[in-house]
Design a protein around this motif. Structure first.
Motif: not given
Lengths: 318, 318
Positions: A127-133
């Motif tokens: 979650x923390x890797x792709x979601x913000x992008x």
């Protein structure tokens, strides 16, 4: 990525609201495409345009239906809406979440809505890797509100709260003791509670329990008091109250310093996740001298302890 | 740690099987005490002495009861048994898991059993960080079998499989479609299936479903075929079959190269988790020049993209 369209032209088309370009950019993000830094750079100036609303709850509270109806209610206020449905990759619930996406096709003809399922399966720091992008892409595409929906299991809801401006926690009567849920940590992350299936027996008890717990919390004069709303999503009832509570929270964030604080904290998590991911990739790379594999073999054989091994690994990297 | 007893004397006492010293050492590990590397160094030579058995399943399948009865069945074979009950810190289930520990006090008078609940709440990389160290302590204390139990939500079961020699997946009839669970990823991690509550209606269907799914899997001649066992843990029935399946898997591991491969992979995960944790700590350290906080503020303001920020952060560290 395919060479047929380069990142700048995809970004330009996404900025114009072209849904296929938005979808392509999110796919690049989700797949960790080499073009990801270029996409991130192109989207950076639009950071913070949207209100990011996290939506979580235990399996069975009606998350998909609520998201669907919330999109409808937000559209009635003329907001452009993005939805990221994040599957936290539980073998026991994953399938159902993705299946429910089909219902979302209600909005498929509406150009003011982007809906996307993302799977964090197998990705470290998923979650923390792709979601913000992906959030940045939707901001660049002009979304005013971005709903990030995930099932409330494991650490997913804590992660969602860390990337959202506003966190909605869905509850339902008869899903077990609300006070238990609240005690166990949800109280700290919820900005808005939504008691769904509010026409069912026990809804009043759940409502009173939550209000009671909130009354016990210590808050200063300028602090946010979590709102408690009631809805029957399956009948489309009560969603306007949820929209109002979300707007009220946005007003509070903007009038206080909290929006900046939340967003800087989110950016810090994002940057360190990217940095750690890049280090992790380098650690596994055999061209880096003393490799992780060699060290691991010594640890497994009892010849080296894992802390000493980690020290050697870092000495080789830095 | 308290200065009253130093690590070498705690380790010596734990090696003699003193339960309080074992408990103290696991607490050091769980709390990330500064003495942790010293504990790890002292325990390194005993790595790999025990068979580490992961035990996972959805809420409600009877994990606590099964663990409890499995301990009893293992003790009947004269094995020394360690149990680590890992709470994956779900706000929705955490309380219940810890509550069930009380039942484990059945074994409190037995010096051949160590039982410990661990919470991964709030720790980044929770399970993967502290559990392997706690396993090492139990190996040092002479355990022959170490059961690591966790509820099957989110990524917990994938993590448990990565740290275990042998993974048990518990199912129960009427807990939803077994095939769904299997399809969704459990088939890949289970070495032994335990169908608990096997006296209930539907148990035969679950058994046949699992056997059917396994028949479809492609396996070479030397590959392990997951065992499917049936138990009624609450009546203490069927646990001997589970113990036999665990022993059979150990024999297979030892006769093939798989034990070494699994353990080296586990050590690699452990070493990289420690290295990344140490880097993470340095990133947040304001004495390191260009701080994460400054970079995060620029990212939040749209002045810098997160990949460029991560690059600057790493340049400052290395």
């Amino acid at each position: 990525m395919s060479r047929s369209r380069d990142v700048p032209s995809l970004v330009a088309a996404a900025r114009e609201g072209d849904p296929r370009s938005v979808a392509r950019l999110i796919s690049l993000v989700e797949n960790g495409d080499p073009a990801l830094p270029e996409v991130a750079a192109a989207m950076a100036p639009f950071a913070g345009r949207a209100q990011v609303v996290g939506l979580t709850g235990a399996p069975g509270v009606g998350k998909s239906t609520t998201t669907n109806e919330l999109v409808r209610a937000l559209r009635a206020t003329r907001a452009r809406v993005g939805v990221l449905a994040v599957d936290p990759s539980s073998p026991f619930t994953g399938g159902a979440i993705l299946g429910d996406r089909i219902r979302m096709q209600d909005h498929s003809a509406d150009r003011g809505v982007y809906i996307r399922s993302m799977s964090s399966r197998g990705q470290l720091g998923g979650l923390s890797a792709a979601t913000p992008q992906a959030v940045r892409v939707l901001e660049g595409a002009g979304c005013d509100v971005i709903l990030v929906e995930t099932v409330g299991v494991g650490q997913a809801e804590v992660e969602i709260a860390s990337l959202a401006d506003t966190t909605l926690v869905l509850l339902a009567p008869g899903m077990g003791d609300a006070i238990q849920a609240v005690k166990a940590g949800v109280l700290e992350i919820a900005d808005v509670f939504v008691i769904n299936k509010a026409d069912r027996p026990g809804a009043d008890i759940t409502y009173r329990d939550i209000q009671g717990m909130l009354a016990l919390g210590e808050r200063g004069p300028g602090d946010w008091r979590p709102q408690v709303t009631r809805a029957v999503a399956v009948k489309g009832e009560g969603l306007d109250d949820v929209v109002a509570a979300i707007a009220k929270h946005r007003d509070w964030l903007e009038s206080s310093d909290n929006l900046r604080v939340r967003r800087e904290r989110r950016a810090a998590a994002e940057v360190s996740a990217i940095a750690l991911g890049s280090l992790r990739a380098r650690m596994g790379d055999p061209s880096q001298g003393t490799t992780l594999t060699e060290l691991a073999a010594k640890v497994a054989a009892g010849e080296l302890d894992p802390y000493a091994a980690a020290g050697e690994l870092l000495a080789g990297l830095t």
